[in-house]
Design a protein around this motif. Structure first.
Motif, PDB file in Angstrom:
ATOM      1  N   VAL A 104       0.821  -1.271  -0.055  1.00  0.00           N
ATOM      2  CA  VAL A 104      -0.040   0.081   0.002  1.00  0.00           C
ATOM      3  C   VAL A 104       0.880   1.325   0.038  1.00  0.00           C
ATOM      4  CG1 VAL A 104      -2.049   1.013   1.141  1.00  0.00           C
ATOM      5  CG2 VAL A 104      -1.827  -1.303   1.321  1.00  0.00           C
ATOM      6  N   GLY A 105       0.743   2.025  -0.915  1.00  0.00           N
ATOM      7  CA  GLY A 105       1.645   3.131  -1.111  1.00  0.00           C
ATOM      8  C   GLY A 105       0.867   4.477  -1.374  1.00  0.00           C
ATOM      9  N   LEU A 106       1.629   5.602  -1.012  1.00  0.00           N
ATOM     10  CA  LEU A 106       1.151   6.988  -1.095  1.00  0.00           C
ATOM     11  C   LEU A 106       1.947   7.629  -2.167  1.00  0.00           C
ATOM     12  CD1 LEU A 106       0.418   8.010   2.523  1.00  0.00           C
ATOM     13  CD2 LEU A 106      -1.138   7.152   0.628  1.00  0.00           C
ATOM     14  N   HIS A 107       1.480   8.553  -2.776  1.00  0.00           N
ATOM     15  CA  HIS A 107       1.980   9.079  -4.089  1.00  0.00           C
ATOM     16  C   HIS A 107       2.912  10.255  -3.311  1.00  0.00           C
ATOM     17  CE1 HIS A 107      -0.071   6.699  -6.926  1.00  0.00           C
ATOM     18  NE2 HIS A 107      -1.317   7.322  -6.637  1.00  0.00           N
ATOM     19  N   LEU A 108       2.254  10.945  -2.414  1.00  0.00           N
ATOM     20  CA  LEU A 108       3.165  12.102  -1.879  1.00  0.00           C
ATOM     21  C   LEU A 108       3.492  12.107  -0.504  1.00  0.00           C
ATOM     22  CD1 LEU A 108       1.030  15.049  -3.526  1.00  0.00           C
ATOM     23  CD2 LEU A 108       3.183  14.158  -4.269  1.00  0.00           C
ATOM     24  N   PRO A 109       4.784  12.075  -0.186  1.00  0.00           N
ATOM     25  CA  PRO A 109       5.259  11.991   1.261  1.00  0.00           C
ATOM     26  C   PRO A 109       4.723  12.986   2.125  1.00  0.00           C
ATOM     27  CG  PRO A 109       7.183  12.265  -0.078  1.00  0.00           C
ATOM     28  CD  PRO A 109       6.036  12.184  -1.044  1.00  0.00           C
ATOM     29  N   THR A 110       4.708  14.457   1.532  1.00  0.00           N
ATOM     30  CA  THR A 110       4.371  15.546   2.203  1.00  0.00           C
ATOM     31  C   THR A 110       3.456  16.515   1.299  1.00  0.00           C
ATOM     32  OG1 THR A 110       6.097  16.856   1.210  1.00  0.00           O
ATOM     33  CG2 THR A 110       6.594  15.866   3.397  1.00  0.00           C
ATOM     34  N   LEU A 111       2.715  17.145   2.125  1.00  0.00           N
ATOM     35  CA  LEU A 111       1.586  18.041   1.324  1.00  0.00           C
ATOM     36  C   LEU A 111       1.233  19.319   2.377  1.00  0.00           C
ATOM     37  CD1 LEU A 111      -0.516  18.502  -0.750  1.00  0.00           C
ATOM     38  CD2 LEU A 111      -2.142  17.193   0.906  1.00  0.00           C
ATOM     39  N   SER A 112       1.375  20.544   1.864  1.00  0.00           N
ATOM     40  CA  SER A 112       0.873  21.554   2.449  1.00  0.00           C
ATOM     41  C   SER A 112       0.028  22.318   1.891  1.00  0.00           C
ATOM     42  CB  SER A 112       2.308  22.571   2.420  1.00  0.00           C
ATOM     43  OG  SER A 112       3.453  22.150   3.290  1.00  0.00           O
ATOM     44  N   VAL A 113      -1.012  22.668   2.636  1.00  0.00           N
ATOM     45  CA  VAL A 113      -2.155  23.639   2.129  1.00  0.00           C
ATOM     46  C   VAL A 113      -2.395  24.694   3.112  1.00  0.00           C
ATOM     47  CG1 VAL A 113      -2.919  21.290   1.138  1.00  0.00           C
ATOM     48  CG2 VAL A 113      -3.694  22.002   3.500  1.00  0.00           C
ATOM     49  N   GLN A 114      -3.210  25.639   2.496  1.00  0.00           N
ATOM     50  CA  GLN A 114      -3.501  26.574   3.205  1.00  0.00           C
ATOM     51  C   GLN A 114      -4.944  26.363   4.045  1.00  0.00           C
ATOM     52  OE1 GLN A 114      -2.283  29.958   3.485  1.00  0.00           O
ATOM     53  NE2 GLN A 114      -0.742  29.595   2.198  1.00  0.00           N
ATOM     54  N   ASN A 129      -3.594  11.055  -1.560  1.00  0.00           N
ATOM     55  CA  ASN A 129      -3.780   9.860  -2.446  1.00  0.00           C
ATOM     56  C   ASN A 129      -2.921   8.517  -1.968  1.00  0.00           C
ATOM     57  OD1 ASN A 129      -5.396  10.993  -4.599  1.00  0.00           O
ATOM     58  ND2 ASN A 129      -3.431  12.370  -4.474  1.00  0.00           N
ATOM     59  N   CYS A 130      -3.510   7.456  -2.354  1.00  0.00           N
ATOM     60  CA  CYS A 130      -2.952   6.193  -1.914  1.00  0.00           C
ATOM     61  C   CYS A 130      -3.187   5.197  -3.135  1.00  0.00           C
ATOM     62  CB  CYS A 130      -3.800   5.500  -0.438  1.00  0.00           C
ATOM     63  SG  CYS A 130      -3.227   4.025   0.083  1.00  0.00           S
ATOM     64  N   ALA A 131      -2.171   4.341  -3.276  1.00  0.00           N
ATOM     65  CA  ALA A 131      -2.235   3.232  -4.268  1.00  0.00           C
ATOM     66  C   ALA A 131      -2.188   1.674  -3.557  1.00  0.00           C
ATOM     67  CB  ALA A 131      -1.327   3.433  -5.484  1.00  0.00           C
ATOM     68  N   TYR A 132      -2.913   0.829  -3.924  1.00  0.00           N
ATOM     69  CA  TYR A 132      -2.766  -0.232  -3.185  1.00  0.00           C
ATOM     70  C   TYR A 132      -2.690  -1.453  -4.309  1.00  0.00           C
ATOM     71  CZ  TYR A 132      -7.929  -0.841  -4.561  1.00  0.00           C
ATOM     72  OH  TYR A 132      -9.000  -0.919  -5.206  1.00  0.00           O
ATOM     73  N   LYS A 142      -6.968   0.936  -8.607  1.00  0.00           N
ATOM     74  CA  LYS A 142      -6.433   0.437  -7.580  1.00  0.00           C
ATOM     75  C   LYS A 142      -5.803   1.994  -6.612  1.00  0.00           C
ATOM     76  CE  LYS A 142      -5.480  -4.206  -8.511  1.00  0.00           C
ATOM     77  NZ  LYS A 142      -4.156  -5.244  -8.685  1.00  0.00           N
ATOM     78  N   HIS A 143      -6.742   2.688  -6.473  1.00  0.00           N
ATOM     79  CA  HIS A 143      -6.657   3.995  -5.767  1.00  0.00           C
ATOM     80  C   HIS A 143      -7.477   4.592  -5.022  1.00  0.00           C
ATOM     81  CE1 HIS A 143      -6.293   8.481  -5.998  1.00  0.00           C
ATOM     82  NE2 HIS A 143      -5.001   7.939  -6.031  1.00  0.00           N
ATOM     83  N   PHE A 149      -0.773  -1.306   6.278  1.00  0.00           N
ATOM     84  CA  PHE A 149      -0.605   0.307   6.210  1.00  0.00           C
ATOM     85  C   PHE A 149       0.446   0.710   4.970  1.00  0.00           C
ATOM     86  CE2 PHE A 149      -2.857   1.843   9.846  1.00  0.00           C
ATOM     87  CZ  PHE A 149      -2.928   0.895  10.618  1.00  0.00           C
ATOM     88  N   GLY A 150       0.068   1.679   4.370  1.00  0.00           N
ATOM     89  CA  GLY A 150       0.819   2.307   3.502  1.00  0.00           C
ATOM     90  C   GLY A 150       1.811   3.237   4.178  1.00  0.00           C
ATOM     91  N   THR A 151       3.007   3.939   3.347  1.00  0.00           N
ATOM     92  CA  THR A 151       3.718   4.790   3.818  1.00  0.00           C
ATOM     93  C   THR A 151       2.803   6.326   3.792  1.00  0.00           C
ATOM     94  OG1 THR A 151       5.238   4.146   2.328  1.00  0.00           O
ATOM     95  CG2 THR A 151       5.801   6.267   3.027  1.00  0.00           C
ATOM     96  N   GLY A 152       3.083   7.034   5.189  1.00  0.00           N
ATOM     97  CA  GLY A 152       2.112   8.113   5.486  1.00  0.00           C
ATOM     98  C   GLY A 152       2.515   9.148   4.612  1.00  0.00           C
ATOM     99  N   THR A 153       1.595  10.175   4.644  1.00  0.00           N
ATOM    100  CA  THR A 153       1.535  11.294   4.107  1.00  0.00           C
ATOM    101  C   THR A 153       1.748  12.531   5.328  1.00  0.00           C
ATOM    102  OG1 THR A 153       0.794  10.754   1.757  1.00  0.00           O
ATOM    103  CG2 THR A 153       0.497  13.328   2.557  1.00  0.00           C
ATOM    104  N   SER A 154       2.529  13.598   5.312  1.00  0.00           N
ATOM    105  CA  SER A 154       2.531  14.628   6.271  1.00  0.00           C
ATOM    106  C   SER A 154       1.862  15.619   5.684  1.00  0.00           C
ATOM    107  CB  SER A 154       4.146  14.889   6.802  1.00  0.00           C
ATOM    108  OG  SER A 154       4.000  15.917   7.662  1.00  0.00           O
ATOM    109  N   LEU A 155       0.771  15.958   6.282  1.00  0.00           N
ATOM    110  CA  LEU A 155      -0.174  17.166   5.943  1.00  0.00           C
ATOM    111  C   LEU A 155       0.245  18.390   6.906  1.00  0.00           C
ATOM    112  CD1 LEU A 155      -2.558  18.689   4.239  1.00  0.00           C
ATOM    113  CD2 LEU A 155      -3.885  17.480   5.989  1.00  0.00           C
TER     114      LEU A 155
END
Lengths: 110, 115
Positions: free
Chosen positions: A4-14, A22-25, A71-72, A100-106
């Motif tokens: 299970v993997g995530l496309h983006l390791p980090t994400l910053s939003v206002q 997102n996550c791919a499995y 598979k998304h 679990f997939g790799t986490g994304t830090s928001l």
């Protein structure tokens, strides 16, 4: 084995914007998919789940979309708030095994 | 009341020592787990234990062993600790599959540092 993997390791939003994680499995036989939120120094906490026979499920400010064709899996957070800053994990359940997939830090920018 | 509690929260120990981490759940769940979270936040399942059935992740060294004195407890014993064992270890529990619940409840984690 399962992957299970995530496309983006980090994400910053206002603050106030919508967030999409997102996550791919890889395991087509998974029964459920779950999103977890992990705040610093704490264990993962359940956000929302979706059965494999569903395409969409909504919660409070969160929506999970499942596209079995590719598979998304995605987690949409509406009107992102500073308290949403955390690491988000997708997980797939096969039987009673959670993978679990790799986490994304928001990070939410005030 | 804490649903899944694990102790200690922090554990610092020297290489070669043997240590245990305790986990208790008061949710009445049948399945308990141990996960290892590395510095990159990746959660890797180590064991799941369900009604005396132990499922082991084959990549886990046999220095790690789960012990379940009863359904509410799943302790983790680690022998001959190595530097690479440093991580945060999470205990979790979940209801049986097919009962309608999918959520796994996690403890607060035990940060293990091997020096």
């Amino acid at each position: 084995g399962e992957s299970v993997g995530l496309h983006l390791p980090t994400l910053s939003v206002q603050e106030g914007d919508n967030s999409i994680i997102n996550c791919a499995y890889s395991n087509s036989a998974s029964d459920y998919f779950i999103w977890y939120k992990q705040e610093s120094g704490k264990g993962p906490q359940f956000i929302i789940d979706i059965r494999s026979n569903m395409d969409k499920r909504q919660g409070q400010r969160v929506t999970v979309l499942l596209n079995k064709t590719v598979k998304h899996l995605s987690l949409q957070i509406a009107a992102t708030q500073p308290g949403d800053s955390a690491v988000y994990f997708c997980a797939e359940i096969t039987g009673n095994q959670f993978y679990f997939g790799t986490g994304t830090s928001l990070t939410v920018i005030p | 009341d804490t649903a899944v509690s694990q102790t200690p929260k922090y554990l610092v120990t020297q290489m070669g020592n043997d240590k245990s981490i305790k986990c208790e759940q008061n949710l009445g769940h049948d399945t308990m787990y141990w996960y290892k979270q590395d510095s990159k936040k990746f959660l890797k399942i180590m064991f799941s234990y369900n009604n005396k059935e132990l499922i082991i992740n084959e990549t886990v060294p046999n220095r790690f062993s789960p012990k379940s004195p009863d359904k509410a407890h799943l302790n983790l014993h680690i022998n001959s600790l190595e530097l690479g064992d440093s991580a945060v270890y999470f205990c979790a529990s979940s209801p049986p599959p097919g009962t309608g619940g999918t959520e796994a409840f996690f403890g607060q984690g035990t940060r293990l540092t091997v020096v």
